[in-house]
Write a protein that holds these residues in place. Structure first.
Motif: not given
Ligand SMILES: [Zn+2]
Length: 485
Positions: A129, A138-139, A143-145, A192, A194, A208
């Motif tokens: 975050e 960024y996402q 869907g992944s960051v 991250w 997804a 996310w």
């Protein structure tokens, strides 16, 4: 001379100075095992190296906080969980327990903290975050960051601190989702991931959507949680320099704006019988494979500690035989010293550093000479070969003096105290009472029980079985003891 260590950041040997203004406390993070299999001998070289660093810092009087993470969620683990149709916890629990057993077999000190990635999902999310808030994560449409290398560099961050990267070859907007990749494919990496069907039950909720952390962010979150935003030492095998450690620096400094780690230490590769270890070549050994061949953890530890950490080490079975012979020389000398000191030769191994008594007499400076040369050697970027050189020089000298009866009890006691201090770093101990395999102790107990029950036939059969496995029983006033043949 103070301690000097090679720092991968500066690519030079530097004076080691902790961040602590009092110069006393040291924070040290070692990348721990990915618990998807038994750790192999190459992994163990790195963990034993980490143990040496920690023990030597403590020998120097520093108060070390040693952190080693347990990576219990990442790509390889998820693949194996899927293949074995087990739960994540059940699967990783088995290998984690084996890891800690092996750590003990190699007489590595237990780190003060062994955080689990799955126990730090909240910290990982909050770190991501922060990176998003700073505009450097960024996402993506999947869907992944991802971490944006371009934005990070644009904001003044340096990507490529441990390794020089050619940014002309990096294509903006490229992304890499897998945890492991080569520097040729350096690109925005996943923080991250997804959730996808292949992840099975392995996912957590996040801002996310459901998913799981990338491998690199795990170490940033856990190290900074325990050691703070900036700490002294970060260790790992050289294969972790890129991308893992480079990504750790980017994520951590990108989030905090502070320098992440002062000294980066990397251990070199290990070859087995002159070749890269691989299952297909038949030269792939876990610690357990070597124990099954009859070697002890002590012999393996000694062997792993014979080469300088920055040199490629050629691990061989012949080298392990050499380790056995070298340790026998030390043991023999220590046994004789114990006798000379008036302690029972088969007494328990002495442990822990003790105050060294300054013995009287002209020749009795040997223990202090040993400690001084040993310290000089390890202060020099952990020059372990020179350190062993001083140990064996001392063994030769001590044997000579024992042979000519020129050591009195106080000298012998002082020499043993010096050895204890040395061994608080080397951790190879004395053979007595050291590492008798559990199986052998069980056989010894069974023999005692048989004798008590007057079943002498069985008692003799167990004695023969022990002998066949390389152990003899010696009856001592304190009861029977096992001795290696
Ligand atoms: Zn790590």
């Amino acid at each position: 001379m103070g301690l000097k260590l090679f720092n991968t950041l500066s690519r030079s040997v530097q004076d080691f100075a902790p961040l602590d203004p009092a110069g006393k406390k040291v924070g040290m993070y070692c990348c721990g095992p990915t618990v998807y299999d038994f750790a192999h001998i190459g992994n163990w070289r790195t963990f034993v190296f980490g143990d040496l660093v920690r023990r030597y810092l403590e020998f120097k009087g520093y108060t070390v906080t040693h952190v080693m993470n347990i990576t219990d969620v990442e790509d390889k683990i998820i693949k194996r969980v899927r293949e074995t149709k087990t739960s994540l916890r059940e699967f990783t629990g088995k290998y984690e327990a084996a890891f800690f057993e092996d750590l003990k077999t190699l007489n590595c000190l237990l780190p003060h903290h062994t955080p689990h990635a799955t126990g730090h999902i909240a910290e990982i999310i909050s770190l991501i975050e922060k990176l998003i808030a700073h505009g450097i994560a960024y996402q993506a449409a999947d869907g992944s960051v991802y971490f944006s290398i371009e934005k990070y560099r644009g904001g003044g961050g340096t990507y490529g601190q441990l390794l020089k990267l050619n940014f002309d070859e990096l294509r903006a907007g490229e992304r890499v989702k897998s945890d492991e990749y080569a520097k040729e494919s350096a690109a925005d990496f996943a923080l991250w991931k997804a959730r996808v069907p292949e992840d099975g039950d392995v996912f957590w909720p996040s801002p996310w959507g459901e998913g799981r952390p990338g491998w690199h962010i795990e170490c940033s979150a856990m190290s900074m949680k325990i050691l703070g935003p900036g700490f002294d030492l970060h260790l790992g095998g050289e294969d972790l320099i890129f991308p893992h450690h480079e990504d750790e620096i980017a994520q951590s400094e990108g989030a905090t704006g502070k320098p992440f780690v002062k000294h980066w230490l990397h251990g070199a590769h290990l070859l087995v019988e002159g070749k890269k270890m691989s299952k297909s070549l038949g030269n792939f050994f876990t610690l357990r494979d070597l124990l099954a061949k009859g070697f002890t953890g002590r012999e393996i530890r000694y062997s792993l500690l014979t080469a300088h950490y920055r040199e490629t080490f050629n691990f061989t079975l012949e080298g392990l035989q050499g380790a056995r012979a070298a340790l026998a020389r030390i043991d023999e000398c220590l046994g004789k010293l114990r006798e000379a000191a008036g302690a029972p030769a088969s007494g328990p191994a002495r442990t822990g550093p003790q105050k060294i008594l300054q013995p009287a007499g002209s020749e009795t400076g040997a223990p202090n000479k040993l400690l001084a040369s040993f310290t000089d050697a390890l202060d020099d970027d952990l020059n372990i070969s020179a350190a062993w050189g001083t140990v064996f020089e001392w063994v030769r000298e001590t044997n000579r003096r024992l042979a000519e009866n020129s050591l009195n009890a106080a000298d012998a006691s002082s020499a043993l105290t010096a050895w204890d201090k040395i061994d608080s770093v080397l951790g190879v101990g004395a053979a007595i009472g050291f590492e008798i395999p559990v199986e052998m102790n069980l056989l010894l107990e069974a023999r005692q029980a048989a004798r008590k029950a007057k079943d002498f036939k069985r008692a003799d059969a167990i004695r023969d079985e022990l002998k066949a496995k390389g152990w003899v029983i010696e009856d001592t006033p304190k009861g029977p003891k096992l001795k290696k043949i």
